[in-house]
Write a protein that holds these residues in place. Structure first.
Motif, PDB file in Angstrom:
ATOM      1  N   THR A 183       0.826  -1.198   0.000  1.00 26.33           N
ATOM      2  CA  THR A 183       0.000   0.000   0.000  1.00 26.33           C
ATOM      3  C   THR A 183       0.865   1.254   0.000  1.00 26.33           C
ATOM      4  OG1 THR A 183      -0.073   0.328   2.398  1.00 26.33           O
ATOM      5  CG2 THR A 183      -1.623  -1.265   1.471  1.00 26.33           C
ATOM      6  N   GLY A 184       0.362   2.318  -0.616  1.00 24.85           N
ATOM      7  CA  GLY A 184       1.062   3.604  -0.586  1.00 24.85           C
ATOM      8  C   GLY A 184       0.794   4.422  -1.837  1.00 24.85           C
ATOM      9  N   GLU A 186       2.552   6.841  -2.820  1.00 22.79           N
ATOM     10  CA  GLU A 186       3.804   7.284  -3.429  1.00 22.79           C
ATOM     11  C   GLU A 186       4.442   6.214  -4.311  1.00 22.79           C
ATOM     12  OE1 GLU A 186       3.281   6.021  -0.560  1.00 22.79           O
ATOM     13  OE2 GLU A 186       5.038   5.386   0.548  1.00 22.79           O
ATOM     14  N   ASP A 226      -3.323   4.476  -1.205  1.00 18.12           N
ATOM     15  CA  ASP A 226      -3.943   4.703   0.114  1.00 18.12           C
ATOM     16  C   ASP A 226      -5.353   5.260  -0.090  1.00 18.12           C
ATOM     17  OD1 ASP A 226      -1.665   3.953   1.662  1.00 18.12           O
ATOM     18  OD2 ASP A 226      -0.743   5.860   1.147  1.00 18.12           O
ATOM     19  N   GLY A 249       1.226   1.391   5.622  1.00 19.36           N
ATOM     20  CA  GLY A 249      -0.066   1.871   6.091  1.00 19.36           C
ATOM     21  C   GLY A 249      -0.454   1.390   7.469  1.00 19.36           C
ATOM     22  N   ASP A 256      -2.638   6.182   6.955  1.00 19.29           N
ATOM     23  CA  ASP A 256      -2.430   4.792   7.366  1.00 19.29           C
ATOM     24  C   ASP A 256      -3.779   4.166   7.688  1.00 19.29           C
ATOM     25  OD1 ASP A 256       0.252   4.953   6.951  1.00 19.29           O
ATOM     26  OD2 ASP A 256       0.739   5.459   9.023  1.00 19.29           O
TER      27      ASP A 256
HETATM   28 MG    MG Z   1       2.313   4.295   3.474  1.00 15.75          MG
END
Ligand code: MG
Ligand code: AMP
Length: 409
Positions: A183-184, A186, A226, A249, A256
């Motif tokens: 997850t993320g 970025e 996210d 996260g 998160d």
């Molecule tokens: Mg993250």
């Protein structure tokens, strides 16, 4: 915060070996045996010849030496795989192949290279001791001996033993199936050029590798931004796996989302956060038969936490008797400053020097360190609040299966 030991114990208490299944021997490699394997017969199965040569009665050759050679009449040829009842009378021998049953009336085999032939007679130049070159029934494995304990992993050597004793089907513990979700916002895919602020996603690949090296099956490998809706949908879909690994996260940032979403899905939190560096925000939970590991997004943290907490759990599910590699003792090559308040699992380079292991802590220990992943082949155990340790201090080290280019030290 939960200690390393309590965290590991809580995980293992919540993990059971998977169901036992019968597999064809040829498809059992890499599984853990479910049940002890006892020798159902002796090995060798029957007395047989260790060499290509001539079966003799050793008494007949007692006088052979130098010019006093002995001549025996050759009665034929005993081949491997062909049972042949043959009675050796005094003055007789019989040619025999490696692995062929030794006649009861013979008690030794003279190597083919040590005789001369003269028509149907064989000329022997030396005496031979009784039992020489005979492989005796049961000398390798006695009937009833326990050969493989339940939980041992089936590798090539174990396959040979199982085949020898006729295990065409083998009872084994199942293999867990694993879903991996990175997850993320970025994160971008490996084939993309990161825009400012973005990075290429790497944990998916690393975790899939670790899961496969742990002998498990991979159900799905995903990268999800996210976005609570997307995350929830993917978490929900993954719950048919035995194990779900979520990377990132899990901390306390505004993005998160993983923890609250897992709760919404009914996941029971067993613990969150463990007093270990790197890897503090480890989450462990359960939903029915699925185990959920929330791993830190930082790559080095994710790696270390997988090795120390996820791997033993996967191995217990696989029914393995050994859950982790033993720690070994090594001497520090460099001084280490006083320990922090958490257990510090430093990444290091382990090197055998003569009879002794030496270990060099990597100078850069950032939990985001990608270099440390490819430069470390060991984790060094530094107790919470440990005093500064000079070079030469013995420490506990966990070897990692990781080929590295060792810098000389
Ligand atoms: Mg993250
Ligand atoms: P998080 O645990 O989501 O707070 O992420 C912690 C750090 O790890 C951040 O710097 C992230 O950019 C980085 N990170 C998170 N997930 C990944 C990933 N899958 N691959 C590489 N780096 C990541």
């Amino acid at each position: 915060m939960l200690s390393y030991e309590s965290g590991k114990q809580l995980i293992l208490e919540n993990v059971q070996p998977l169901e036992i299944e019968n597999r064809l021997l040829s498809q059992s490699r890499g599984f853990a045996l479910a049940g002890d394997i006892i020798a159902s017969h002796p090995m060798p199965l029957f007395n047989n010849s260790a060499v290509d040569g001539y079966a003799v009665r050793s008494k007949d050759l007692e006088q052979s030496s130098g010019s006093a050679r002995t001549r025996l009449k050759n009665l034929g040829y005993l081949y491997a795989g062909v049972p042949e009842l043959i009675e050796l009378d005094q003055g007789c021998c019989v040619q025999i192949a490696t692995g062929a049953p030794v006649p009861d009336s013979a008690d030794a085999i003279v190597m083919k290279e040590d005789v001369e032939l003269d028509g149907d007679e064989v000329i022997f130049q030396q005496p031979i001791a009784p039992q020489e070159n005979v492989r005796f029934q049961g000398e390798d494995i006695a009937e009833g001996k326990m050969m493989l304990p339940s939980g041992i992993e089936i590798g090539s050597a174990q396959l040979a033993l199982l085949a020898t004793f006729g295990h065409a089907q083998v009872p084994v513990f199942g293999k867990p199936s694993v879903s991996i979700i990175s997850t993320g916002n970025e994160l971008v895919d490996v084939d993309r050029q990161p825009e400012p602020g973005q990075i290429r996603e790497s944990n998916r690949f690393m975790l899939e590798g670790l899961v496969r090296e742990a002998g498990c099956d991979v159900d799905r490998v995903l990268m999800v931004p996210d976005d609570p809706l997307k995350l929830k949908a993917e978490f929900e879909a993954a719950m048919d796996s035995d194990v779900i690994l979520i990377s990132g996260g899990m901390s306390v940032g505004d993005h998160d989302f993983a923890k609250p979403l897992l709760k919404e899905l009914g996941v029971e939190e067993i613990f969150w956060k463990v007093s270990v560096k790197p890897g503090k925000p480890l989450f462990f939970g359960k939903l029915e038969k699925s185990l959920i590991f929330g791993l830190p997004g930082n790559p080095a943290s994710s790696y270390v936490i997988f090795m120390e907490f996820t791997l033993p759990a996967l191995r217990r599910m696989r029914g393995c008797r050994l859950l982790e590699k033993d720690w070994v003792e090594a001497r520090l090559s460099d001084a280490v400053p006083p320990g922090i308040s958490r257990l510090h699992l430093m990444r290091g380079q382990l090197n055998a020097q003569g009879k002794e292991y030496r270990v060099r802590p990597l100078p850069f220990q950032g939990s985001h360190s990608i270099s440390s992943l490819v430069e470390a082949n060991a984790l060094i155990w530094i107790d919470p609040h440990s005093p500064a340790m000079p070079a030469g201090t013995p420490v506990k080290v966990r070897p990692l299966d990781n080929e590295i280019v060792m810098e000389p030290f």
